[in-house]
Write a protein that holds these residues in place. Structure first.
Motif, mmCIF file in Angstrom:
data_model
loop_
_atom_site.group_PDB
_atom_site.id
_atom_site.type_symbol
_atom_site.label_atom_id
_atom_site.label_comp_id
_atom_site.label_asym_id
_atom_site.label_seq_id
_atom_site.Cartn_x
_atom_site.Cartn_y
_atom_site.Cartn_z
ATOM 1 N N PRO A 173 71.917 56.908 2.655
ATOM 2 C CA PRO A 173 71.375 56.025 1.619
ATOM 3 C C PRO A 173 70.071 55.371 2.094
ATOM 4 C CG PRO A 173 73.486 55.188 2.463
ATOM 5 C CD PRO A 173 73.196 56.458 3.181
ATOM 6 N N ALA A 174 69.219 55.044 1.149
ATOM 7 C CA ALA A 174 67.971 54.349 1.460
ATOM 8 C C ALA A 174 68.299 53.050 2.190
ATOM 9 C CB ALA A 174 67.194 54.071 0.177
ATOM 10 N N GLY A 175 67.467 52.704 3.141
ATOM 11 C CA GLY A 175 67.640 51.443 3.850
ATOM 12 C C GLY A 175 68.506 51.523 5.093
ATOM 13 N N VAL A 176 69.127 52.664 5.359
ATOM 14 C CA VAL A 176 69.918 52.826 6.577
ATOM 15 C C VAL A 176 69.009 53.480 7.618
ATOM 16 C CG1 VAL A 176 71.897 53.961 7.673
ATOM 17 C CG2 VAL A 176 72.121 53.012 5.370
ATOM 18 N N PRO A 177 68.642 52.739 8.681
ATOM 19 C CA PRO A 177 67.785 53.335 9.702
ATOM 20 C C PRO A 177 68.476 54.523 10.364
ATOM 21 C CG PRO A 177 68.151 50.980 10.134
ATOM 22 C CD PRO A 177 69.015 51.364 8.992
ATOM 23 N N LEU A 178 67.665 55.495 10.796
ATOM 24 C CA LEU A 178 68.190 56.678 11.470
ATOM 25 C C LEU A 178 67.534 56.787 12.840
ATOM 26 C CD1 LEU A 178 69.788 59.322 11.589
ATOM 27 C CD2 LEU A 178 67.837 60.446 10.473
ATOM 28 N N TYR A 179 68.366 56.729 13.865
ATOM 29 C CA TYR A 179 67.905 56.857 15.241
ATOM 30 C C TYR A 179 68.453 58.156 15.821
ATOM 31 C CZ TYR A 179 67.082 51.888 14.507
ATOM 32 O OH TYR A 179 66.671 50.687 13.998
ATOM 33 N N VAL A 180 67.574 58.929 16.469
ATOM 34 C CA VAL A 180 67.936 60.232 17.027
ATOM 35 C C VAL A 180 67.657 60.204 18.523
ATOM 36 C CG1 VAL A 180 67.441 62.705 16.960
ATOM 37 C CG2 VAL A 180 67.309 61.351 14.848
ATOM 38 N N ASP A 181 68.645 60.576 19.318
ATOM 39 C CA ASP A 181 68.449 60.600 20.764
ATOM 40 C C ASP A 181 67.454 61.692 21.141
ATOM 41 O OD1 ASP A 181 69.134 59.724 23.490
ATOM 42 O OD2 ASP A 181 69.843 61.799 23.659
ATOM 43 N N GLU A 182 66.447 61.321 21.939
ATOM 44 C CA GLU A 182 65.427 62.294 22.325
ATOM 45 C C GLU A 182 66.003 63.438 23.145
ATOM 46 O OE1 GLU A 182 62.094 60.828 24.564
ATOM 47 O OE2 GLU A 182 63.297 60.465 26.339
ATOM 48 N N GLY A 183 67.204 63.263 23.698
ATOM 49 C CA GLY A 183 67.850 64.334 24.443
ATOM 50 C C GLY A 183 68.172 65.557 23.598
ATOM 51 N N LYS A 230 73.003 74.562 11.209
ATOM 52 C CA LYS A 230 72.390 74.937 12.487
ATOM 53 C C LYS A 230 70.887 74.916 12.258
ATOM 54 C CE LYS A 230 72.217 78.657 15.907
ATOM 55 N NZ LYS A 230 72.685 80.029 16.229
ATOM 56 N N ILE A 231 70.176 74.080 13.030
ATOM 57 C CA ILE A 231 68.757 73.862 12.770
ATOM 58 C C ILE A 231 68.043 73.457 14.059
ATOM 59 C CG2 ILE A 231 69.045 71.409 12.161
ATOM 60 C CD1 ILE A 231 67.066 72.025 9.776
ATOM 61 N N ALA A 232 66.749 73.705 14.118
ATOM 62 C CA ALA A 232 65.948 73.260 15.260
ATOM 63 C C ALA A 232 65.788 71.740 15.195
ATOM 64 C CB ALA A 232 64.584 73.931 15.240
ATOM 65 N N PRO A 233 65.871 71.052 16.331
ATOM 66 C CA PRO A 233 65.700 69.598 16.342
ATOM 67 C C PRO A 233 64.341 69.139 15.812
ATOM 68 C CG PRO A 233 66.631 70.343 18.418
ATOM 69 C CD PRO A 233 66.233 71.573 17.653
ATOM 70 N N GLU A 234 63.395 70.041 15.701
ATOM 71 C CA GLU A 234 62.085 69.723 15.118
ATOM 72 C C GLU A 234 62.245 69.052 13.757
ATOM 73 O OE1 GLU A 234 58.105 69.379 14.208
ATOM 74 O OE2 GLU A 234 59.045 69.770 16.152
ATOM 75 N N VAL A 235 63.353 69.318 13.092
ATOM 76 C CA VAL A 235 63.593 68.725 11.775
ATOM 77 C C VAL A 235 63.505 67.202 11.825
ATOM 78 C CG1 VAL A 235 66.135 68.569 11.914
ATOM 79 C CG2 VAL A 235 65.012 68.929 9.694
ATOM 80 N N PHE A 236 63.869 66.605 12.951
ATOM 81 C CA PHE A 236 63.838 65.142 13.046
ATOM 82 C C PHE A 236 62.417 64.593 13.065
ATOM 83 C CE2 PHE A 236 68.052 66.077 15.025
ATOM 84 C CZ PHE A 236 68.800 65.551 13.981
ATOM 85 N N ARG A 237 61.465 65.404 13.513
ATOM 86 C CA ARG A 237 60.059 64.968 13.472
ATOM 87 C C ARG A 237 59.525 64.994 12.041
ATOM 88 N NH1 ARG A 237 59.010 64.553 18.788
ATOM 89 N NH2 ARG A 237 59.650 66.214 20.181
ATOM 90 N N ARG A 238 60.148 65.776 11.191
ATOM 91 C CA ARG A 238 59.706 65.907 9.798
ATOM 92 C C ARG A 238 60.501 65.029 8.830
ATOM 93 N NH1 ARG A 238 58.473 72.332 8.928
ATOM 94 N NH2 ARG A 238 57.416 72.663 10.923
ATOM 95 N N LEU A 239 61.640 64.552 9.270
ATOM 96 C CA LEU A 239 62.527 63.783 8.401
ATOM 97 C C LEU A 239 62.005 62.354 8.249
ATOM 98 C CD1 LEU A 239 65.188 63.868 6.789
ATOM 99 C CD2 LEU A 239 66.350 63.136 8.874
ATOM 100 N N PRO A 240 61.585 61.963 7.043
ATOM 101 C CA PRO A 240 61.053 60.607 6.856
ATOM 102 C C PRO A 240 62.062 59.553 7.296
ATOM 103 C CG PRO A 240 60.673 61.951 4.900
ATOM 104 C CD PRO A 240 61.573 62.745 5.802
ATOM 105 N N GLY A 241 61.574 58.587 8.060
ATOM 106 C CA GLY A 241 62.418 57.477 8.494
ATOM 107 C C GLY A 241 63.178 57.716 9.782
ATOM 108 N N ALA A 242 63.212 58.944 10.272
ATOM 109 C CA ALA A 242 63.920 59.218 11.523
ATOM 110 C C ALA A 242 63.074 58.722 12.688
ATOM 111 C CB ALA A 242 64.208 60.704 11.676
ATOM 112 N N GLU A 243 63.713 58.033 13.609
ATOM 113 C CA GLU A 243 63.032 57.543 14.807
ATOM 114 C C GLU A 243 63.678 58.185 16.026
ATOM 115 O OE1 GLU A 243 62.290 53.323 17.149
ATOM 116 O OE2 GLU A 243 62.745 53.270 15.001
ATOM 117 N N ILE A 244 62.883 58.912 16.795
ATOM 118 C CA ILE A 244 63.382 59.552 18.013
ATOM 119 C C ILE A 244 63.324 58.511 19.126
ATOM 120 C CG2 ILE A 244 63.016 61.421 19.659
ATOM 121 C CD1 ILE A 244 61.743 62.936 17.166
ATOM 122 N N VAL A 245 64.472 58.302 19.779
ATOM 123 C CA VAL A 245 64.619 57.179 20.703
ATOM 124 C C VAL A 245 65.057 57.680 22.081
ATOM 125 C CG1 VAL A 245 65.905 55.041 21.131
ATOM 126 C CG2 VAL A 245 65.273 55.662 18.788
#
Length: 165
Positions: free
Chosen positions: A113-123, A142-157
């Protein structure tokens, strides 16, 4: 919202992001990560869990975190720091479903849902692929982790996950 509606939204998001993916059907009884990996032959090191955390005080604040299944989420330090200090806990399965519209074993970062921050482990980022929930218990993505760089609002941490002992 039904599983089919959530999964349909997930596939629409993935198609827009333009990262090739594979939808892997699975038995809903085997949707929990450890069971899925054991039965279908995927390593837990390439499987990501999307975990909803919640503040302990009202009004509840939520965040979704994606970490490798072979690691554990650093809720008490890293996530707490990211959210600005509230005491946190893992959301219950019932609360996760109420907030995300998704069941444990199918929770995905692609239909939050909108407004829920998304944090992704850089590992996760160096992996050639990651297995994630598809929004229902009857499939995985099954997907390449590159998707997180394209996903709006995702923060790689860095340091979101801790290695299991």
């Amino acid at each position: 919202m039904s599983d089919e509606n959530v999964e349909g939204r997930v596939l629409e998001v993935l198609d827009r992001l333009g990262v090739p993916y594979e939808r892997i059907p699975c038995d809903p009884d085997l949707a929990d990560t450890a069971s899925f990996c054991r039965h279908y032959g995927y390593p837990e090191s390439h499987s990501g869990n999307t975990i909803l955390v919640a503040s302990k005080k009202e009004p509840r604040v939520y965040a979704a975190c994606v970490v490798r299944a072979s690691a554990r989420l650093d809720v008490n330090r890293k996530v707490r720091q990211l959210l600005g200090g509230p005491k946190l806990s893992f959301a219950s399965p019932e609360e996760t479903t109420a907030v995300t519209g998704q069941l444990i074993g199918g929770v995905t970062p692609f239909a939050l849902p909108a407004g829920v921050p998304l944090y992704v482990d850089e590992g996760l980022m160096p992996l050639d692929y990651v297995i994630l929930g598809a929004g229902s218990r009857s499939a995985k993505i099954k997907i390449a982790p590159e998707v997180f760089r394209r996903l709006p609002g995702a923060e790689i941490v860095s340091g979101l996950a801790l290695e299991r002992a």
